[in-house]
Design an enzyme around this catalytic site. Structure first.
Site, mmCIF file in Angstrom:
data_model
loop_
_atom_site.group_PDB
_atom_site.id
_atom_site.type_symbol
_atom_site.label_atom_id
_atom_site.label_comp_id
_atom_site.label_asym_id
_atom_site.label_seq_id
_atom_site.Cartn_x
_atom_site.Cartn_y
_atom_site.Cartn_z
ATOM 1 C CB THR A 1 47.773 11.283 61.088
ATOM 2 O OG1 THR A 1 49.116 11.111 61.573
ATOM 3 C CG2 THR A 1 46.997 10.764 61.874
ATOM 4 C CB VAL B 1 54.903 14.092 56.156
ATOM 5 C CG1 VAL B 1 55.103 12.743 55.728
ATOM 6 C CG2 VAL B 1 54.931 15.104 54.923
ATOM 7 C CB CYS B 2 53.652 10.482 59.140
ATOM 8 S SG CYS B 2 53.414 8.954 60.128
ATOM 9 C CB ALA B 3 53.280 11.537 63.775
#
Length: 335
Positions: free
Chosen positions: A120, A100-102
């Site tokens: 990302t 998730v994300c970073a």
């Protein structure tokens, strides 16, 4: 299994966790565990402490699904050798690996993304590409699947990702019920853009560009040719095109098409009008024109987009087998 560590973004953890446990109310059987490098509680980016369920030594040999959240200061996270060793070790034992994300930076640092496509948060995508040349970064999609590895965009995209995992494991009905219970959108396909074209840029510096964009978004169905837009602003078409490229990186025509695609997406998703009627209402004029623009912008036709509205699944190449699709009868141990 969800990895937690100091300064992790809370919603990266709690979003997928809430989706998966909510799905259990509708027939799923997820056993979700949170593990930290030390086995101790961690303090999240917002200051809230969350507890870990297990130490590394207590993690089962087989991990079904691994969820790796992120930290905005990804350099601090990737410099943590103990954390990267934990992520790499769990990923090697997992049937399915997600971020998730970073969290994509942690997977990249552990070598999990070498030679793979990944995404990302749009703001971090250039940094991911620069730091990890062996990763094919796609900055726009909500989530990207490459084999058994799925990476997702910004923090709320973790909810979209988790719903897609529920659908993959238990079907669209269970995922839809979980989405309804949580009052979130079910249908944000993996290939969909992370953000609206109407938000890019949010504040064009030149007032003429702002006026032109406002006119297009106010009525996408109007025949917005570059000549007509320019005449309405009292400038030449050439000058408007130059301003648009400077401010948005697009031509006026490209911006018009992008807004019309978004308008058509909303109409396809929420109504029962025919594709031909939607093409006219969105400003394409004909379904064939809309089909060509959709295919170029989204990689799918309007009819395929509509058919997929009630599903979270990303488009897969023809012949690709979705791992464990339709396995509603089995227990899903997210460890």
């Amino acid at each position: 299994m969800i990895v937690a560590f100091d300064q992790v973004q809370l919603l990266d953890v709690s979003g997928p966790l809430e989706v998966l446990t909510t799905a259990n109310r509708y027939g799923a059987r997820y056993e979700v565990r949170v593990v930290s490098p030390t086995g101790l509680d961690v303090r999240t980016s917002c200051g809230m402490r969350i507890g870990a369920d297990a130490r590394v030594e207590e993690v089962p040999r087989t991990v079904d699904t691994l969820v790796v959240p992120g930290r905005r200061d990804w350099r601090r996270a990737t410099a943590d050798d103990e954390l990267i060793a934990l992520v790499g070790g769990l990923a090697a034992r997992a049937r399915r690996v997600t971020s998730v994300c970073a969290g994509a930076f942690l997977l990249a640092q552990a070598g999990v993304l070498d030679g793979r496509r990944a995404t990302t948060h749009w703001e971090l995508a250039p940094q991911l590409a620069a730091a990890y040349s062996r990763v094919a970064v796609e900055p726009d999609p909500v989530f990207v699947r490459d084999g058994h590895v799925v990476t997702s965009a910004g923090v709320t995209a973790g909810i979209d990702l988790a719903l897609a995992l529920v659908e993959e494991d238990h079907g669209a009905d269970v995922a839809r019920e979980a989405a309804r219970q949580l009052v979130v959108f079910m249908a944000r396909p993996g290939g969909q853009s992370q953000f609206s074209v109407r938000m890019t840029p949010q504040e064009p510096r030149h007032p003429l560009v702002r006026r032109a964009m406002d006119k297009v978004t106010a009525d996408p169905s109007f025949p917005h040719g570059t000549e007509g837009l320019a005449a309405g602003l009292g400038i030449s078409a050439r000058h408007l095109a130059r301003l648009f490229r400077q401010e948005t990186g697009m031509t006026p025509g490209q911006y018009v098409d992008a807004v019309r695609v978004e308008s058509a997406q909303a109409l396809l998703s929420s109504g029962t009008a025919s594709v031909e009627e939607i093409a006219r209402e969105a400003g394409f004029g004909s379904s064939e024109t809309m089909r060509r623009v959709f295919q170029h912008a989204l990689g799918v036709s309007p009819t395929v987009y509509r058919a997929r509205f009630r599903t979270t699944a990303p488009s897969l190449p023809r012949g690709t087998r979705t791992a464990d699709a339709g396995c509603a009868g089995r227990s899903d141990d997210l460890t």
